[in-house]
Scaffold this motif. Structure first.
Motif, PDB file in Angstrom:
ATOM      1  N   SER A 147       0.839  -1.201   0.000  1.00 12.00           N
ATOM      2  CA  SER A 147       0.000   0.000   0.000  1.00 12.00           C
ATOM      3  C   SER A 147       0.876   1.254   0.000  1.00 12.00           C
ATOM      4  N   MET A 148       0.279   2.350  -0.371  1.00 14.05           N
ATOM      5  CA  MET A 148       0.972   3.638  -0.376  1.00 14.05           C
ATOM      6  C   MET A 148       1.390   4.010   1.048  1.00 14.05           C
ATOM      7  N   HIS A 149       0.588   3.640   2.045  1.00 12.75           N
ATOM      8  CA  HIS A 149       0.912   3.947   3.434  1.00 12.75           C
ATOM      9  C   HIS A 149       2.220   3.257   3.856  1.00 12.75           C
ATOM     10  N   VAL A 150       2.340   1.999   3.496  1.00 13.77           N
ATOM     11  CA  VAL A 150       3.552   1.251   3.842  1.00 13.77           C
ATOM     12  C   VAL A 150       4.754   1.833   3.103  1.00 13.77           C
ATOM     13  N   PHE A 151       4.549   2.175   1.842  1.00 13.46           N
ATOM     14  CA  PHE A 151       5.636   2.771   1.061  1.00 13.46           C
ATOM     15  C   PHE A 151       6.096   4.086   1.689  1.00 13.46           C
ATOM     16  N   MET A 152       5.152   4.946   2.101  1.00 14.78           N
ATOM     17  CA  MET A 152       5.510   6.223   2.729  1.00 14.78           C
ATOM     18  C   MET A 152       6.236   5.996   4.054  1.00 14.78           C
ATOM     19  N   PHE A 153       5.819   4.984   4.812  1.00 12.19           N
ATOM     20  CA  PHE A 153       6.496   4.669   6.075  1.00 12.19           C
ATOM     21  C   PHE A 153       7.940   4.258   5.812  1.00 12.19           C
ATOM     22  N   ILE A 154       8.144   3.383   4.849  1.00  6.04           N
ATOM     23  CA  ILE A 154       9.506   2.921   4.529  1.00  6.04           C
ATOM     24  C   ILE A 154      10.356   4.079   4.011  1.00  6.04           C
ATOM     25  N   LEU A 155       9.792   4.905   3.159  1.00  5.09           N
ATOM     26  CA  LEU A 155      10.527   6.056   2.627  1.00  5.09           C
ATOM     27  C   LEU A 155      10.868   7.054   3.741  1.00  5.09           C
ATOM     28  N   SER A 156       9.943   7.291   4.647  1.00  2.00           N
ATOM     29  CA  SER A 156      10.196   8.188   5.777  1.00  2.00           C
ATOM     30  C   SER A 156      11.316   7.645   6.654  1.00  2.00           C
ATOM     31  N   PHE A 157      11.309   6.348   6.899  1.00  2.00           N
ATOM     32  CA  PHE A 157      12.368   5.716   7.684  1.00  2.00           C
ATOM     33  C   PHE A 157      13.722   5.872   6.991  1.00  2.00           C
ATOM     34  N   ALA A 158      13.752   5.636   5.687  1.00  2.00           N
ATOM     35  CA  ALA A 158      15.008   5.761   4.934  1.00  2.00           C
ATOM     36  C   ALA A 158      15.514   7.206   4.951  1.00  2.00           C
ATOM     37  N   LEU A 159      14.620   8.164   4.786  1.00  2.00           N
ATOM     38  CA  LEU A 159      15.026   9.572   4.822  1.00  2.00           C
ATOM     39  C   LEU A 159      15.533   9.962   6.215  1.00  2.00           C
ATOM     40  N   SER A 160      14.946   9.398   7.264  1.00  2.00           N
ATOM     41  CA  SER A 160      15.428   9.656   8.625  1.00  2.00           C
ATOM     42  C   SER A 160      16.837   9.113   8.811  1.00  2.00           C
ATOM     43  N   LEU A 161      17.088   7.943   8.242  1.00  2.00           N
ATOM     44  CA  LEU A 161      18.441   7.363   8.322  1.00  2.00           C
ATOM     45  C   LEU A 161      19.462   8.243   7.597  1.00  2.00           C
ATOM     46  N   ILE A 162      19.052   8.859   6.521  1.00  2.00           N
ATOM     47  CA  ILE A 162      19.949   9.742   5.769  1.00  2.00           C
ATOM     48  C   ILE A 162      20.118  11.080   6.488  1.00  2.00           C
ATOM     49  N   LEU A 163      19.014  11.610   7.027  1.00  2.00           N
ATOM     50  CA  LEU A 163      19.041  12.922   7.674  1.00  2.00           C
ATOM     51  C   LEU A 163      19.800  12.909   9.001  1.00  2.00           C
ATOM     52  N   GLY A 164      19.738  11.804   9.725  1.00  2.00           N
ATOM     53  CA  GLY A 164      20.383  11.709  11.041  1.00  2.00           C
ATOM     54  C   GLY A 164      21.860  12.047  11.034  1.00  2.00           C
ATOM     55  N   PRO A 165      22.667  11.380  10.219  1.00  2.00           N
ATOM     56  CA  PRO A 165      24.102  11.691  10.211  1.00  2.00           C
ATOM     57  C   PRO A 165      24.432  13.111   9.744  1.00  2.00           C
ATOM     58  N   MET A 166      23.514  13.763   9.062  1.00  2.00           N
ATOM     59  CA  MET A 166      23.750  15.150   8.656  1.00  2.00           C
ATOM     60  C   MET A 166      23.336  16.125   9.760  1.00  2.00           C
TER      61      MET A 166
END
Length: 163
Positions: free
Chosen positions: A8-27
């Motif tokens: 579902s789009m909801h699951v996709f947005m959750f996974i994408l949000s998690f991935a973006l958080s992983l990228i944003l954290g070290p910055m």
């Protein structure tokens, strides 16, 4: 959006949000450290906690930014997401104020517990009243099927949302 597999789009947005958080954290963490947005440790705690002094605070932004940006994008497809964005930003603002007080005033506790609870309750009540006035009062009972609902009329519906 056509996804290569069936999620579902909801699951996709959750996974994408998690991935973006992983990228944003070290910055974001080194930036918060450079700005000296560090934690102040309580004097009455164990000595082992002193090593936490200076640990970057305001890290909630690492999660808040991707969630709000993706939710705003998704709101173009589903307008019901907009109130959820405001609730998320409201709770995030209270957390930001709490951390900001810790950093700027060097007060170990940030907001006092009653100030924090009042702010959270204000956001939650505002959301509950809004939803009770704009949404249907039918609640789907989990694991019983989509056709099994309970109608909460009057003040029960905002209380349900507040709970």
């Amino acid at each position: 959006m056509n996804l290569p597999f069936n999620i579902s789009m909801h699951v996709f947005m959750f996974i994408l949000s998690f991935a973006l958080s992983l990228i944003l954290g070290p910055m974001l963490i080194p930036m918060l450290t450079r700005l000296k947005f560090g934690q102040t440790v309580r004097d009455d705690g164990p000595k082992s906690h002193y090593k936490k002094t200076g640990t970057p605070t305001m890290g909630g932004m690492i999660f808040l930014i991707p969630v709000v940006v993706l939710a705003a994008y998704y709101a173009g497809q589903d307008k019901r997401v907009i109130p959820l964005i405001f609730v998320t930003l409201g709770f995030g603002l209270i957390g930001f104020i709490d951390d900001f007080i810790k950093v700027v005033k060097k007060r170990k506790d940030g907001l006092y517990w009653n100030q924090k609870m009042f702010g959270l309750l204000l956001v939650a009540v505002t959301f509950a009243v809004y939803v009770s006035r704009t949404q249907t009062s039918d609640i789907i009972i989990p694991f019983m099927g989509m056709d099994k609902t309970v109608s909460l009329d009057g003040c029960l519906f905002p209380l349900w949302w507040l709970f």
